[in-house]
Design an enzyme around this catalytic site. Structure first.
Site: not given
Length: 236
Positions: A98-102
């Site tokens: 999952l990306d950092k903002d998710s």
């Protein structure tokens, strides 16, 4: 045992990642640079970048609610990296970042075979997300997502998927792909910006009972069903 299988069962990486390490000359056996496909014993002196690798560890299977701001990487030079955040006593890695903002559900394990099976695109494993965008949308937006969208920057069309409305600006979507920042790219191609993105399910595993930052081991029932779904791997 083949060396890539040994490294996988030691909980260090998947077999494919092991093959890449070997091809890069970073693995030695008895002081000699390892070769792809070579056989090793449990008592072999196997090292990665000079660090000796121990024998097989007990398999660990966790579900973790990743908060926003945490980076899916084991690189401890990266601020907010997953390894430092978890402080888990056994080295584990994730299947599907999952990306950092998710935020949302991560499957964490030291079972390299399970990771290999879960990450193979042809196995069509479902992942479900709750998404909020920056403005209200018409039903035609969801219809576009469901049919599949050509992403110019990746030169690929997304697979048909399921999506349904949960509010004026929110929806749920079930994907069977793991393209880089896929949902954000799909929404952007339709003129929308993702405000929040939370993964709520991977196959049979859900976020139920977890708060951001919490993790727990899978139950016997969860693990048995998960292994069946990802390719009939033997439990135990």
């Amino acid at each position: 045992m083949r060396i890539n299988k040994y490294l996988s069962e030691a909980g260090l990486c998947s077999r494919r990642e092991a093959d890449r390490l070997i091809a890069a000359g970073r693995v030695t056996v008895g002081g000699i640079t390892a070769r792809t496909g070579m056989q090793v014993e449990d008592n072999s002196d196997i090292r990665i970048d000079g660090r000796r690798i121990g024998g097989q560890e007990k398999k660990v299977y966790l579900k973790f609610y990743k908060p926003r701001g945490i980076v899916c990487t084991a690189d401890r030079r990266e601020p907010g990296n997953l390894t430092d955040y978890l402080q888990y006593p056994v080295r584990v890695t994730y299947a599907g970042r999952l990306d950092k903002d998710s935020e949302g559900l991560l499957l964490l394990t030291n079972d390299g075979d399970l990771i290999d099976q879960a990450m193979r695109a042809r196995n069509v494993h479902e992942k479900e997300y709750q998404v909020t965008v920056d403005r209200e949308y018409e039903d035609t937006f969801l219809e576009k997502l469901q049919r599949g969208i050509y992403l110019k920057e990746l030169r690929v069309r997304t697979r048909p998927c399921r999506a349904w409305r949960t509010g004026p600006k929110s929806f749920r979507i079930v994907l069977t792909q793991g393209l880089n920042r896929q949902i954000r790219r799909m929404c952007r191609s339709c003129g929308f910006r993702v405000i929040t993105l939370r993964r709520v399910r991977i196959l049979n595993l859900t976020l139920e009972g977890l708060k951001p930052g919490e993790y727990r081991e899978l139950t016997e029932e969860e693990l048995s069903e998960l292994k069946t779904r990802v390719g009939g791997l033997q439990h135990g």
